[in-house]
Design an enzyme around this catalytic site. Structure first.
Site, PDB file in Angstrom:
ATOM      1  N   GLY A  82       0.847  -1.283   0.053  1.00  0.00           N
ATOM      2  CA  GLY A  82       0.012  -0.228  -0.006  1.00  0.00           C
ATOM      3  C   GLY A  82       0.760   1.492   0.006  1.00  0.00           C
ATOM      4  O   GLY A  82       0.265   2.181  -0.008  1.00  0.00           O
ATOM      5  N   TYR A 112      -2.225   2.170 -11.514  1.00  0.00           N
ATOM      6  CA  TYR A 112      -2.912   3.647 -11.525  1.00  0.00           C
ATOM      7  C   TYR A 112      -4.246   3.322 -11.803  1.00  0.00           C
ATOM      8  O   TYR A 112      -4.977   4.483 -11.396  1.00  0.00           O
ATOM      9  CB  TYR A 112      -2.149   4.416 -12.844  1.00  0.00           C
ATOM     10  CG  TYR A 112      -0.728   4.506 -12.525  1.00  0.00           C
ATOM     11  CD1 TYR A 112      -0.164   5.586 -11.415  1.00  0.00           C
ATOM     12  CD2 TYR A 112       0.405   4.025 -13.249  1.00  0.00           C
ATOM     13  CE1 TYR A 112       0.946   5.808 -11.271  1.00  0.00           C
ATOM     14  CE2 TYR A 112       1.719   4.453 -12.763  1.00  0.00           C
ATOM     15  CZ  TYR A 112       1.815   5.137 -11.865  1.00  0.00           C
ATOM     16  OH  TYR A 112       3.294   5.436 -11.562  1.00  0.00           O
TER      17      TYR A 112
HETATM   18  C1  LIG Z   1       4.120   0.322  -9.289  1.00  0.00           C
HETATM   19  C2  LIG Z   1       4.404   0.637  -7.869  1.00  0.00           C
HETATM   20  C3  LIG Z   1       4.733   2.060  -7.785  1.00  0.00           C
HETATM   21  C4  LIG Z   1       3.144   0.307  -7.202  1.00  0.00           C
HETATM   22  O1  LIG Z   1       3.537   0.524  -5.601  1.00  0.00           O
HETATM   23  P1  LIG Z   1       3.260  -0.310  -4.609  1.00  0.00           P
HETATM   24  O2  LIG Z   1       3.625  -0.075  -3.141  1.00  0.00           O
HETATM   25  O3  LIG Z   1       3.677  -1.880  -4.868  1.00  0.00           O
HETATM   26  O4  LIG Z   1       1.563  -0.635  -4.619  1.00  0.00           O
HETATM   27  P2  LIG Z   1       0.435  -0.682  -3.622  1.00  0.00           P
HETATM   28  O5  LIG Z   1       0.693  -2.011  -2.798  1.00  0.00           O
HETATM   29  O6  LIG Z   1       0.322   0.575  -3.300  1.00  0.00           O
HETATM   30  O7  LIG Z   1      -0.848  -1.214  -4.543  1.00  0.00           O
HETATM   31  C5  LIG Z   1      -1.870  -0.281  -4.642  1.00  0.00           C
HETATM   32  C6  LIG Z   1      -2.935  -1.194  -5.540  1.00  0.00           C
HETATM   33  O8  LIG Z   1      -2.551  -1.386  -6.833  1.00  0.00           O
HETATM   34  C7  LIG Z   1      -2.350  -2.701  -7.239  1.00  0.00           C
HETATM   35  N1  LIG Z   1      -1.316  -2.799  -8.001  1.00  0.00           N
HETATM   36  C8  LIG Z   1       0.060  -2.650  -7.668  1.00  0.00           C
HETATM   37  N2  LIG Z   1       0.919  -2.925  -8.654  1.00  0.00           N
HETATM   38  C9  LIG Z   1       0.237  -3.342  -9.546  1.00  0.00           C
HETATM   39  C10 LIG Z   1       0.484  -3.644 -10.948  1.00  0.00           C
HETATM   40  N3  LIG Z   1       1.680  -3.462 -11.522  1.00  0.00           N
HETATM   41  N4  LIG Z   1      -0.546  -4.100 -11.926  1.00  0.00           N
HETATM   42  C11 LIG Z   1      -1.819  -3.918 -11.362  1.00  0.00           C
HETATM   43  N5  LIG Z   1      -2.159  -3.632 -10.156  1.00  0.00           N
HETATM   44  C12 LIG Z   1      -1.163  -3.116  -9.244  1.00  0.00           C
HETATM   45  C13 LIG Z   1      -2.576  -3.240  -6.233  1.00  0.00           C
HETATM   46  O9  LIG Z   1      -2.810  -4.766  -6.048  1.00  0.00           O
HETATM   47  C14 LIG Z   1      -3.259  -2.545  -5.009  1.00  0.00           C
HETATM   48  O10 LIG Z   1      -4.797  -2.651  -5.329  1.00  0.00           O
HETATM   49  P3  LIG Z   1      -5.745  -2.672  -4.253  1.00  0.00           P
HETATM   50  O11 LIG Z   1      -5.658  -1.171  -3.566  1.00  0.00           O
HETATM   51  O12 LIG Z   1      -7.104  -2.984  -4.807  1.00  0.00           O
HETATM   52  O13 LIG Z   1      -5.451  -3.748  -3.481  1.00  0.00           O
HETATM   53  C15 LIG Z   1       5.755  -0.399  -7.546  1.00  0.00           C
HETATM   54  O14 LIG Z   1       5.247  -1.557  -7.762  1.00  0.00           O
HETATM   55  C16 LIG Z   1       6.813   0.087  -8.174  1.00  0.00           C
HETATM   56  O15 LIG Z   1       7.849   0.760  -7.717  1.00  0.00           O
HETATM   57  N6  LIG Z   1       7.093  -0.661  -9.414  1.00  0.00           N
HETATM   58  C17 LIG Z   1       8.323  -0.569 -10.246  1.00  0.00           C
HETATM   59  C18 LIG Z   1       8.688   1.131 -10.562  1.00  0.00           C
HETATM   60  C19 LIG Z   1       7.418   1.382 -11.642  1.00  0.00           C
HETATM   61  O16 LIG Z   1       7.269   0.712 -12.637  1.00  0.00           O
HETATM   62  N7  LIG Z   1       7.229   2.739 -11.382  1.00  0.00           N
HETATM   63  C20 LIG Z   1       6.164   3.343 -12.042  1.00  0.00           C
HETATM   64  C21 LIG Z   1       6.512   4.023 -13.126  1.00  0.00           C
HETATM   65  S1  LIG Z   1       5.409   4.830 -14.000  1.00  0.00           S
END
Ligand SMILES: CC(C)(COP(=O)(O)OP(=O)(O)OC[C@H]1O[C@@H](n2cnc3c(N)ncnc32)[C@H](O)[C@@H]1OP(=O)(O)O)[C@@H](O)C(=O)NCCC(=O)NCCS
Length: 140
Positions: A82, A112
């Site tokens: 989260g 997103y």
């Molecule tokens: C994308 C990112 C920022 C998400 O952060 P996170 O802390 O892991 O995500 P959260 O735990 O807050 O997830 C929030 C919600 O999004 C969903 N979610 C997270 N990553 C997801 C993904 N890759 N695809 C689909 N859903 C996703 C979760 O299931 C959660 O859903 P819910 O609230 O219904 O339970 C993280 O995975 C990351 O840093 N990825 C690598 C860098 C990157 O690609 N950044 C984006 C640049 S545009």
């Protein structure tokens, strides 16, 4: 696991940001340029476990109509707790504007979407790769 959130990046170092972005797979961000980009952004939200930087995000805005969110990253050890959602919510709360845009690869669009973002077909971009990195020291 206690995570705290900060909204200023004056204390953050280039190295902390480089390490976080490399670990999160956004490793093109190198050198002091990434720290300056955070310093020059009106809004930042950084996540810490103790003193360790484990999440980062930033936004720029005109404060009226438009906002742009960039560089959202959570360290892989801390993903799916989260933290990304919380950083996004903190930024969005501080962006009382009509349209917030961001760039997202297919693999993170679902993240997103959970925050209300949709694909936006009218977007265009012009890329100038010579601005992507700082000039090497000594180059004129
Ligand atoms: C994308 C990112 C920022 C998400 O952060 P996170 O802390 O892991 O995500 P959260 O735990 O807050 O997830 C929030 C919600 O999004 C969903 N979610 C997270 N990553 C997801 C993904 N890759 N695809 C689909 N859903 C996703 C979760 O299931 C959660 O859903 P819910 O609230 O219904 O339970 C993280 O995975 C990351 O840093 N990825 C690598 C860098 C990157 O690609 N950044 C984006 C640049 S545009």
């Amino acid at each position: 696991m206690e995570i705290t959130y900060r909204f200023s990046c004056e204390d953050v170092t280039t190295r902390e940001l480089e390490e976080l972005f490399a670990a999160a797979g956004l490793g093109g961000r190198v050198g002091d340029k990434i720290r300056r980009a955070f310093l020059n952004s009106q809004l930042v939200c950084l996540a810490y476990e103790g003193t360790r930087l484990i999440g980062a995000s930033r936004a720029i805005t005109d404060g009226e109509y438009h906002g742009l969110i960039y560089d959202v990253a959570v360290h892989p050890e801390f993903q799916a707790h989260g933290i990304g959602r919380r950083m996004m919510e903190e930024l969005l709360e501080r962006l009382p504007v009509w349209r917030v845009m961001l760039v997202a690869g297919e693999q993170v669009q679902g993240f997103y979407r959970t925050l209300g973002f949709e694909r936006y077909p009218d977007a265009m971009a012009r890329l100038e790769s010579s601005y992507l990195y700082d000039a090497p020291a000594g180059a004129s």
